[in-house]
Design an enzyme around this catalytic site. Structure first.
Site, short mmCIF file in Angstrom:
data_model
loop_
_atom_site.label_atom_id
_atom_site.label_comp_id
_atom_site.label_asym_id
_atom_site.label_seq_id
_atom_site.Cartn_x
_atom_site.Cartn_y
_atom_site.Cartn_z
N ASN A 118 113.47 92.55 27.97
CA ASN A 118 113.34 92.39 29.42
C ASN A 118 114.33 93.36 30.06
O ASN A 118 115.52 93.09 30.08
CB ASN A 118 113.65 90.93 29.81
CG ASN A 118 113.73 90.73 31.32
OD1 ASN A 118 113.32 91.60 32.09
ND2 ASN A 118 114.26 89.59 31.74
N LYS B 57 114.70 94.08 33.05
CA LYS B 57 115.10 93.68 34.41
C LYS B 57 115.03 94.91 35.34
O LYS B 57 114.16 95.76 35.15
CB LYS B 57 116.50 93.05 34.38
CG LYS B 57 116.60 91.93 33.33
CD LYS B 57 117.77 91.04 33.49
CE LYS B 57 117.73 89.98 32.40
NZ LYS B 57 118.73 88.94 32.56
N HIS C 159 110.95 83.59 35.31
CA HIS C 159 112.30 83.92 34.86
C HIS C 159 113.31 83.27 35.82
O HIS C 159 113.05 83.21 37.03
CB HIS C 159 112.49 85.44 34.82
CG HIS C 159 113.78 85.81 34.14
ND1 HIS C 159 114.99 85.75 34.78
CD2 HIS C 159 114.04 86.21 32.87
CE1 HIS C 159 115.94 86.10 33.92
NE2 HIS C 159 115.39 86.39 32.75
N GLU D 160 115.86 84.27 37.16
CA GLU D 160 116.28 85.12 38.29
C GLU D 160 115.23 85.11 39.40
O GLU D 160 115.56 85.27 40.58
CB GLU D 160 116.57 86.55 37.78
CG GLU D 160 117.87 86.58 36.97
CD GLU D 160 117.94 87.61 35.87
OE1 GLU D 160 117.15 88.57 35.88
OE2 GLU D 160 118.79 87.45 34.98
N GLU E 19 115.29 79.74 28.11
CA GLU E 19 116.46 80.55 28.49
C GLU E 19 117.43 79.69 29.28
O GLU E 19 117.26 79.52 30.50
CB GLU E 19 116.02 81.74 29.35
CG GLU E 19 115.10 82.69 28.64
CD GLU E 19 115.20 84.10 29.22
OE1 GLU E 19 115.50 85.02 28.45
OE2 GLU E 19 115.01 84.27 30.44
N GLY F 170 122.92 86.78 30.34
CA GLY F 170 123.80 87.86 30.79
C GLY F 170 125.27 87.48 30.81
O GLY F 170 126.09 88.21 31.37
N SER G 95 121.66 86.06 26.06
CA SER G 95 122.70 86.74 25.29
C SER G 95 122.39 86.82 23.79
O SER G 95 123.28 86.76 22.97
CB SER G 95 124.07 86.08 25.52
OG SER G 95 124.43 86.17 26.90
N GLY H 210 117.58 90.56 27.08
CA GLY H 210 117.91 91.31 28.28
C GLY H 210 118.82 92.47 27.94
O GLY H 210 118.37 93.56 27.55
P1 PGA Z 1 120.33 88.54 28.37
O1 PGA Z 1 119.05 88.26 29.28
O2 PGA Z 1 119.83 88.82 26.97
O3 PGA Z 1 120.99 89.73 28.99
O4 PGA Z 1 121.17 87.31 28.42
C1 PGA Z 1 117.96 87.53 28.80
C2 PGA Z 1 116.94 87.35 29.89
O5 PGA Z 1 117.32 87.16 31.06
O6 PGA Z 1 115.73 87.39 29.64
#
Ligand code: PGA
Length: 250
Positions: free
Chosen positions: A9, A11, A95, A97, A166, A172, A210, A231
């Site tokens: 992803n 983003k 997601h 976000e 998630e 993140g 993460s 991500g």
């Molecule tokens: P991350 O993001 O691996 O940076 O934690 C995962 C995601 O938001 O899909």
């Protein structure tokens, strides 16, 4: 035997030249992925570029969001038909976000999943609790409620979904759910999906938050973890390939 899905992803991290460099560092190394499916979910303006680079290779591609509407006066929205024009195989829906910054409710997420399925695009339905919800002991209730909205909407094709658990507090942040914490939630989701579909065992439930080369193997080894939504580590070719390799080795 599981068929893992490792999905990146990106983003809102992309530019034409950076995308080309990143994919050049990944795609040629994917020929022997064996029992692992690999994908990148990219910002919509780059679908044409990514399609051109990835078609005919082992890399699948998709988008990060889709409109809940079919077409018409929805300025700025991107429809499932448009994603299909670029042969998108997957689209992220719900997601955290999007839920957080764009106030997407579970019923909007469910409508998006249905739009994608109607065009033959596999929705990767993201669910997960915030830190506050986890600490209040509400994890199960929250993820089940988010999942139930989608199950209800797409009742006839639940087994076509991909699900991504998630935990919001792990996205993140460098703070990963332990394999046991993740497995516990994945098992709950599996049970919920089984109650809704006779084919629930073929639904892939990805873990995201993460995931990186050092924790991927222990997470992916869990009984109900069928892949990863990546991500930060999907922006580094070595890290992304290392996660793919971890899945391959299991
Ligand atoms: P991350 O993001 O691996 O940076 O934690 C995962 C995601 O938001 O899909």
């Amino acid at each position: 035997m599981k068929r893992y899905l490792i999905a990146g992803n990106w983003k809102m991290n992309a530019q034409l030249s950076a995308n080309a460099d990143l994919l050049a560092g990944i795609v040629p190394h994917l020929s022997a992925t064996g029992a692992v499916d690999v994908a990148v979910c990219v910002p919509a303006p780059y679908l044409a570029q990514v399609q051109k680079i990835c078609q005919g290779t082992c890399m699948n591609w998709g988008a990060q969001d889709v409109s809940a509407h079919e077409s018409g006066a929805f300025t700025g929205e991107v429809s499932a038909d448009m994603l299909s024009d670029f042969k998108s195989r997957y689209v992220l829906v719900g997601h955290s976000e999007r839920r957080q910054h764009h106030l997407e409710t579970s019923s909007i997420v469910a409508a998006k999943a249905q739009r994608a399925l109607a065009k033959g695009i596999t929705p990767i339905v993201c669910v997960g609790e915030t830190l506050q919800e986890r600490e209040a002991g509400q994890t199960e209730e929250v993820v089940k409620r988010q999942m139930a909205a989608v199950i209800q909407q797409v009742a006839h094709c639940v087994s076509e979904l991909v699900v991504a658990y998630e935990p919001v507090w792990a996205i993140g942040t460098g703070r990963t759910a332990s394999p046991e914490q993740a497995q516990t939630v994945h098992a709950l989701l599996r049970a919920q999906l089984r109650a809704a579909s006779a084919n629930a065992d073929r639904i892939r439930i990805l873990y995201g938050g993460s995931m990186n080369p050092s924790n991927a193997a222990s997470l992916l080894a869990q009984a109900d973890i069928d892949g990863g939504l990546i991500g930060g580590a999907s922006l580094k070719s070595h890290d992304f390939l290392a996660i793919v390799a971890a899945a391959q080795a299991l």
